[in-house]
Enzyme design. Sequence first.
Site, PDB file in Angstrom:
ATOM      1  N   SER A  77      -4.701  -9.219  40.764  1.00  0.00           N
ATOM      2  CA  SER A  77      -4.307  -9.895  39.520  1.00  0.00           C
ATOM      3  C   SER A  77      -4.016 -11.370  39.777  1.00  0.00           C
ATOM      4  O   SER A  77      -4.324 -12.229  38.945  1.00  0.00           O
ATOM      5  CB  SER A  77      -3.041  -9.240  38.957  1.00  0.00           C
ATOM      6  OG  SER A  77      -3.220  -7.857  38.793  1.00  0.00           O
ATOM      7  N   GLU A  90     -16.357 -10.831  29.898  1.00  0.00           N
ATOM      8  CA  GLU A  90     -16.152  -9.638  30.730  1.00  0.00           C
ATOM      9  C   GLU A  90     -15.243  -8.638  30.002  1.00  0.00           C
ATOM     10  O   GLU A  90     -15.505  -7.432  29.973  1.00  0.00           O
ATOM     11  CB  GLU A  90     -15.527 -10.037  32.076  1.00  0.00           C
ATOM     12  CG  GLU A  90     -15.226  -8.838  32.956  1.00  0.00           C
ATOM     13  CD  GLU A  90     -14.587  -9.198  34.295  1.00  0.00           C
ATOM     14  OE1 GLU A  90     -14.420 -10.395  34.588  1.00  0.00           O
ATOM     15  OE2 GLU A  90     -14.265  -8.270  35.051  1.00  0.00           O
ATOM     16  N   ARG A 149     -17.475  26.494  19.411  1.00  0.00           N
ATOM     17  CA  ARG A 149     -16.619  27.385  20.208  1.00  0.00           C
ATOM     18  C   ARG A 149     -15.724  28.219  19.279  1.00  0.00           C
ATOM     19  O   ARG A 149     -15.026  27.666  18.414  1.00  0.00           O
ATOM     20  CB  ARG A 149     -15.748  26.527  21.149  1.00  0.00           C
ATOM     21  CG  ARG A 149     -14.734  27.282  21.932  1.00  0.00           C
ATOM     22  CD  ARG A 149     -15.341  27.939  23.134  1.00  0.00           C
ATOM     23  NE  ARG A 149     -14.331  28.675  23.907  1.00  0.00           N
ATOM     24  CZ  ARG A 149     -14.643  29.542  24.852  1.00  0.00           C
ATOM     25  NH1 ARG A 149     -15.904  29.771  25.167  1.00  0.00           N
ATOM     26  NH2 ARG A 149     -13.698  30.175  25.516  1.00  0.00           N
ATOM     27  N   GLN A 157      -6.300  24.159  12.094  1.00  0.00           N
ATOM     28  CA  GLN A 157      -5.821  22.868  11.584  1.00  0.00           C
ATOM     29  C   GLN A 157      -5.395  21.902  12.703  1.00  0.00           C
ATOM     30  O   GLN A 157      -5.665  20.702  12.625  1.00  0.00           O
ATOM     31  CB  GLN A 157      -4.655  23.091  10.624  1.00  0.00           C
ATOM     32  CG  GLN A 157      -4.332  21.846   9.833  1.00  0.00           C
ATOM     33  CD  GLN A 157      -3.136  22.056   8.935  1.00  0.00           C
ATOM     34  OE1 GLN A 157      -2.093  22.537   9.385  1.00  0.00           O
ATOM     35  NE2 GLN A 157      -3.286  21.709   7.680  1.00  0.00           N
ATOM     36  N   HIS A 193     -11.729  20.981  25.083  1.00  0.00           N
ATOM     37  CA  HIS A 193     -12.737  21.770  25.810  1.00  0.00           C
ATOM     38  C   HIS A 193     -12.107  22.928  26.598  1.00  0.00           C
ATOM     39  O   HIS A 193     -12.835  23.756  27.153  1.00  0.00           O
ATOM     40  CB  HIS A 193     -13.526  20.876  26.773  1.00  0.00           C
ATOM     41  CG  HIS A 193     -14.620  20.090  26.112  1.00  0.00           C
ATOM     42  ND1 HIS A 193     -14.383  18.951  25.385  1.00  0.00           N
ATOM     43  CD2 HIS A 193     -15.950  20.299  26.047  1.00  0.00           C
ATOM     44  CE1 HIS A 193     -15.527  18.477  24.933  1.00  0.00           C
ATOM     45  NE2 HIS A 193     -16.493  19.284  25.306  1.00  0.00           N
ATOM     46  N   GLY A 196     -10.800  -5.663  35.529  1.00  0.00           N
ATOM     47  CA  GLY A 196     -11.094  -6.783  34.628  1.00  0.00           C
ATOM     48  C   GLY A 196      -9.849  -7.404  34.009  1.00  0.00           C
ATOM     49  O   GLY A 196      -9.896  -7.988  32.928  1.00  0.00           O
ATOM     50  N   GLY A 197      -8.718  -7.282  34.723  1.00  0.00           N
ATOM     51  CA  GLY A 197      -7.419  -7.727  34.177  1.00  0.00           C
ATOM     52  C   GLY A 197      -6.697  -6.498  33.648  1.00  0.00           C
ATOM     53  O   GLY A 197      -7.147  -5.867  32.680  1.00  0.00           O
TER      54      GLY A 197
END
Length: 380
Positions: A135, A243, A269, A280, A339, A364-365
């Site tokens: 960093s 980026e 499923r 629900q 799943h 990337g930060g």
Amino acid sequence: MASTPPFSDEHEQLRQSIRGFVERELAPHAQQWEQERWFPDEVFAKMAAQGLLGLKYPEEYGGQGGDYLHEAVLCEELARIGSGGTAAGIGAHVNIATPPIWKFGSEEQKQRYLVPAIAGEKIGALGITEPGAGSDVAAIATRAERVDGGWVVGGEKTYITNGVRAHFIVTAVKTTRDGGHHGISFLIVERGEGVSSSALHKLGWQASDTATISFQDVFVPEENLLGELNEGFKLIMANFQWERLAMALGAVGAMALAWERTAQFARERQAFGRPLSGHQAIRHKLADLATSVYTCRCVTHDALRRFVAGEEPLKEVTMAKLLTQRACFELMDECLQIHGGAGYMREHFIERAARDARLGPIGGGSDEIMREILGRALGL
Ligand SMILES: Cc1cc2nc3c(=O)[nH]c(=O)nc-3n(C[C@H](O)[C@H](O)[C@H](O)COP(=O)(O)OP(=O)(O)OC[C@H]3O[C@@H](n4cnc5c(N)ncnc54)[C@H](O)[C@@H]3O)c2cc1C
């Protein structure tokens, strides 16, 4: 598919064509490449043959003459490979290694590196992070000592994407002994004598090639200085916004795909005499997740729209990166839960997607760095 701003119908046509290519040529191999912890170099050549390594680059360098919106479509669609590692390897080449050469390179450097990179003949990497400096970029310690005709480089970079296979590494070095941001320069280092790489094994992004690269007394000729001497920090800053946008777009693509597949699974499923989506709790969970995909897409596309309009949307891009990376990881975890046991099985798409998504809040930060940037931008 109808286009929504900032994308036009032309971008949607590009999207369909990239999607077809990804589903035909890349996605069927995702599992094998993940297991082998490597995707073949020929992927770059295949991408180049479709014009996909140079969407935003001028035609005179072999690019497609498009812009960041065309590239944004690619960022979203690469998520459909279903292998974060493969998308990362391609992404590092087009989104972080070659842009500094395009923006800051001399004509000769563009001919030597950008042209073959767009043609898929040379693969690039960006080398900033070091064992002692992530960093805190200003703390890098890789040294470049001035000698007759160039520099001699010594030091170590780590966690570098494409770090084993890259033909050239756009490398941040210290060119003065002073501390801080001043005194960082960029050299394009070619693989050769004194450059050695060792592969790193990771939680996710298995198919990507991540490495520690050592430079031992590597001679780099004068003409490989990229941009101005001691002004390398500007070069780092110049591509950060893109980026981070690219990462946000990748997350949006990955979230959309995971939602579609999970909703499909929930419809098929059966449990307690009805599909999972007939319960629900699951239906509401999927509704929340669809809302998260939509929110992330809106925030990211708004930042993208500002970016291509030439604003300097530091706040919006930082928020998009911060929001999407954590949201993506959380969505993958929820999708995995839906799943059940299948989601925990190695090489099931959602098991991989959940591992792959963990990198987002770090790379990337990191999230913490995004909050620091936002804090300053908000005047705190
Ligand atoms: C798979 C992978 C691929 C990568 N690819 C590349 C690449 O191609 N090129 C490249 O140059 N780098 C690459 N990186 C490096 C990546 O950008 C760094 O890992 C990232 O910037 C964080 O740096 P660090 O790992 O040194 O963590 P550190 O900087 O040591 O941070 C450790 C922790 O402390 C937190 N922290 C740090 N400073 C502060 C602060 N001021 N306030 C609060 N919290 C703070 C961080 O957020 C983090 O949680 C890659 C990393 C990975 C894992």
